[in-house]
Design an enzyme around this catalytic site. Sequence first.
Site, PDB file in Angstrom:
ATOM      1  CB  SER A  17      -0.951   0.022   1.200  1.00  0.00           C
ATOM      2  OG  SER A  17      -0.247   0.284   2.393  1.00  0.00           O
ATOM      3  CE  LYS A  25      -2.126   2.077   4.943  1.00  0.00           C
ATOM      4  NZ  LYS A  25      -1.293   0.940   5.335  1.00  0.00           N
TER       5      LYS A  25
END
Length: 227
Positions: A147, A185
């Site tokens: 991701s 993230k």
Amino acid sequence: MLTAKQRELIVFIQQRLEETGISPSFEEMKEALDLKSKSGVHRLISALEERGFLRRLPNRARALEVIREPGDTTPARNTAASDNIVPMPAARTTAPEAANDVIELPLHGRIAAGAPIEALEGQSTLPVPAALLGPGEHYALEVSGDSMIEAGIFDGDFALVRRTNTARDGEIVVALVRGEEATLKYLRREGGKVRLDPANATYDPQYYRPDEVEVQGKLAGLLRRYH
């Protein structure tokens, strides 16, 4: 200053070392201090390291060394808040590492660059050139998932993380979600929520309440092995 829990932890570690010669596991420390998660043990150990009471020994699993003991070695339990602080001795200082030195960073396991997965306690170390690291305390995590590929972070990379509990919007962080799962993230705040953004167009942002997300570090560098 040491809190009651910090003082209780260092006393427990010292007693276990005297009895068995082996540091207690994170699970044993969690149970001994009646903590809800092992992330609380991580925070206590990091605080004691910063204050010069504990040191992690490189190249050994579960290896902690008590450098300095509190003046009062009786663990504090069920005391009033005003009684939970004891004077702290002067912090230990160390000289900066030379640029060509290699530092053994604690390798805390795998971290998700995708859906959150559990970050494991350090059972090994990762040798890292000191020149890759800036000031502060660091640890390493192995990246799992894709991701963050648009930020140049790939599955199997080692994220070098500077330990901190604060971050600005737009920084890449290690975020502990709901006290159990960790993910790598971009951190952003939006409309009273914390938004964890991937760097992959096929993934959606993740939204959480502020009390569900704890910053445990900021990305400081990457290490990649070629097989």
